[in-house]
Design a protein around this motif. Structure first.
Motif, short mmCIF file in Angstrom:
data_model
loop_
_atom_site.label_atom_id
_atom_site.label_comp_id
_atom_site.label_asym_id
_atom_site.label_seq_id
_atom_site.Cartn_x
_atom_site.Cartn_y
_atom_site.Cartn_z
N THR A 190 -1.58 3.94 8.59
CA THR A 190 -1.70 4.35 7.19
C THR A 190 -1.89 5.87 7.12
O THR A 190 -2.37 6.50 8.07
CB THR A 190 -2.87 3.64 6.49
N ASP A 191 -1.52 6.44 5.98
CA ASP A 191 -1.61 7.90 5.80
C ASP A 191 -3.02 8.43 6.01
O ASP A 191 -3.20 9.53 6.50
CB ASP A 191 -1.11 8.30 4.41
N ASP A 192 -4.02 7.62 5.65
CA ASP A 192 -5.41 8.06 5.81
C ASP A 192 -5.96 7.79 7.21
O ASP A 192 -7.13 8.04 7.48
CB ASP A 192 -6.31 7.42 4.76
N GLU A 231 -6.71 5.10 8.55
CA GLU A 231 -7.71 4.04 8.57
C GLU A 231 -7.22 2.83 9.36
O GLU A 231 -7.96 2.25 10.15
CB GLU A 231 -8.06 3.62 7.14
N LYS A 264 -8.80 -1.53 1.46
CA LYS A 264 -8.28 -0.17 1.50
C LYS A 264 -9.23 0.72 0.72
O LYS A 264 -9.85 0.30 -0.24
CB LYS A 264 -6.88 -0.11 0.88
N LYS A 265 -9.29 1.98 1.15
CA LYS A 265 -10.11 2.96 0.41
C LYS A 265 -9.41 3.29 -0.88
O LYS A 265 -8.19 3.33 -0.95
CB LYS A 265 -10.30 4.22 1.25
#
Length: 149
Positions: A104-106, A108, A147-148
């Motif tokens: 994921t882009d973050d 995580e 997800k955040k």
């Protein structure tokens, strides 16, 4: 060359026979094999980048992409397969917005499928880092893997 690579190379002579342990040390340090590090290994050992890629792609232990803080390995072995592992994997891809093999882009979550994690009685299941998540239902993926915002 960064300090971490200098530290790793200090333990080796640069001989071709040291490629696998060098790659293992780099992956331990960075979590994957960065492109620039592979260029430095090629220079240090005197082998081509193509040869390094041949070695690294032959062994399943090496990765070319970083892993997320929570690395999800969905079991696709026989017991998990017949219990719905493909639907779980599809639900995870949709929920996380990534495909198998991506992160994921973050940073995580990262996602991969594996042949078997040895928890057949808990099918379908996955490993998240070192923890087993058992009897996963596609409808519960969002609750299990939040997800955040």
């Amino acid at each position: 060359m960064d300090e971490e690579l200098k530290r790793i190379f200090a333990g080796y002579t640069g001989h071709k026979s040291e490629i696998i342990p060098i790659l293992q040390d780099i992956q331990d340090a960075y979590g994957y094999l960065p492109e620039d590090a592979l260029e430095e290994v090629a220079s240090f050992t005197g082998v081509s980048r193509a040869h390094l890629y041949g070695v690294a792609t032959f062994y399943a232990q090496f990765r070319f992409k970083p892993r997320g803080r929570k690395h999800i390995m969905v079991c696709t072995g026989t017991a998990c397969h017949v219990s719905g592992a493909e639907q779980v994997l599809d639900a995870l891809e949709r929920h996380l917005g990534i495909e198998e093999g991506d992160v994921t882009d973050d940073m995580e979550y990262s996602l991969e499928s594996v042949g078997c994690i040895g928890c057949c009685s808990l099918a379908p299941c996955a490993m998240v880092n070192d923890e087993v998540v058992s009897r996963i239902k596609p409808s519960r993926v969002g609750k299990i893997f939040p997800k955040k915002s």
